[in-house]
Design an enzyme around this catalytic site. Structure first.
Site, PDB file in Angstrom:
ATOM      1  CG  HIS A 147      -0.318  -0.302   2.510  1.00 27.04           C
ATOM      2  ND1 HIS A 147      -0.448  -1.522   3.137  1.00 27.04           N
ATOM      3  CD2 HIS A 147       0.481   0.423   3.315  1.00 27.04           C
ATOM      4  CE1 HIS A 147       0.231  -1.520   4.269  1.00 27.04           C
ATOM      5  NE2 HIS A 147       0.804  -0.352   4.407  1.00 27.04           N
ATOM      6  CD  GLU A 158      -1.541   2.776   6.771  1.00 28.25           C
ATOM      7  OE1 GLU A 158      -0.791   1.914   6.267  1.00 28.25           O
ATOM      8  OE2 GLU A 158      -1.417   3.176   7.947  1.00 28.25           O
ATOM      9  CG  HIS A 192       0.579  10.211 -11.362  1.00 27.40           C
ATOM     10  ND1 HIS A 192       1.384  10.954 -12.196  1.00 27.40           N
ATOM     11  CD2 HIS A 192       0.631   8.950 -11.839  1.00 27.40           C
ATOM     12  CE1 HIS A 192       1.876  10.178 -13.141  1.00 27.40           C
ATOM     13  NE2 HIS A 192       1.455   8.946 -12.947  1.00 27.40           N
ATOM     14  CD  GLU A 241      -0.596   9.017 -16.046  1.00 30.21           C
ATOM     15  OE1 GLU A 241      -0.255   9.577 -17.089  1.00 30.21           O
ATOM     16  OE2 GLU A 241       0.197   8.331 -15.362  1.00 30.21           O
TER      17      GLU A 241
END
Ligand code: GSH
Length: 296
Positions: free
Chosen positions: A33, A85, A103, A151
């Protein structure tokens, strides 16, 4: 680290079925994550669910430590789906984004469709769908309520189930960065892409057999820019490992700046090690077995 190199060499020589089966059982490192701070976790969760079709995976409130957390994504983290997270610190209403983090990339078979759905849910579209400058891939950018960019990339042939496909980070020296991810974190360099007209070069690194298999880091080098502002909103990417101590050794040998020595976290006991890459981007490696235990 020598222990790691021995394992790699062995796996390359394996031919028998039994050995192949054993290799298949071995832990495959993966992206777990990304961690970042937002002003209002509830607002962010609502946005990701409504605008981007994610699910709320888990959440916790830690009033003693004055923060709360939520994990969102497209599927079960234990089955290899990437997640976000989100952290809300009580009383902190905004953060400084900086420009070192770029991004998150989301792959979809149809960018226009996803963007219209997001727009209908109130998303801010900062770049309308269309071919990327100097290329053919159809893409768009959406900005979340805290300013984080997503994106949206058209990938009709993509094999992976998870729409999450990239974390884009800007780096001062692409070659140095790619070598770091290969040596320190055992990633594979998939390709580089030079955009002469717009003065940047991209490098893609990750853990699968190919870029089609899952998450990659998209490293961006802009000509003539050697440093970026890291801000205080984006924190780190978490990766899995089967041995935080061996991972730390390997990080150290590759010249990483270890920011937290390997070992169990107080309270939950999950073993981690964290480090910064040569550009200052932070990573945390999490023991995979301990990670799975957090769900019990
Ligand atoms: N200067 C850019 C940055 O640092 O973000 C270089 C990276 C870049 O331009 N990436 C492409 C992009 O954002 C996507 S691969 N293109 C914008 C567009 O096509 O509108």
């Amino acid at each position: 680290a020598p222990a790691h190199r021995r394992r790699t060499a062995t796996s390359l020589r394996m031919t028998t079925t039994a050995a192949a089966a054993a290799a298949a059982e071995k832990h495959q490192p993966r992206f777990l994550h990304a961690v970042y701070r937002v002003a209002d976790v509830q607002r962010s969760v609502d946005y990701y669910v409504r605008a981007l079709g994610m699910r709320l995976l888990r959440e916790r409130d830690m009033p003693q430590d004055r923060f709360k957390n939520a994990f969102v994504g497209y599927g079960d983290e234990r089955e290899g789906y990437f997640s976000l997270e989100l952290t809300e610190n009580y009383g902190v209403k905004s953060y400084h984004l900086g420009d070192a983090f770029g991004h998150f990339g989301l792959a979809t078979p149809n960018v226009h469709e996803l963007v219209e759905r997001a727009r209908a849910a109130g998303a801010e579209v900062t770049r309308e769908p269309g071919p990327v400058q100097g290329g053919r891939t159809v893409m768009a950018f959406i900005r979340d309520p805290d300013g984080f960019l997503f994106e949206i990339l058209e990938r009709p042939q993509r094999r992976a189930r998870d729409p999450f496909c990239q974390v884009m980070l800007r780096v001062g020296d692409l070659q140095r960065a790619m070598q770091f991810y290969e040596r320190a974190l055992g990633m594979r360099a998939f390709r580089t892409h030079r955009n002469e007209a717009h003065h940047y070069t991209l490098g893609f690194v990750g853990y699968g057999e190919s870029e089609q298999d899952g998450m990659v880091l998209e490293l961006t080098e802009n000509d003539g820019v050697s440093e970026y502002d890291h801000g205080d909103a984006y924190a780190q990417v978490a990766l899995s490992t089967d041995d935080v101590y061996a991972a730390a050794e390997r990080l150290r040998n590759a010249g990483a700046n270890i920011t937290r020595e390997p070992g169990p976290l107080p309270g939950i006991g999950t073993k981690i090690v964290s480090a910064r890459d040569p550009d200052g981007h932070k990573f945390v490696l999490v023991d995979w077995t301990d990670f799975l235990r957090e769900f019990e």
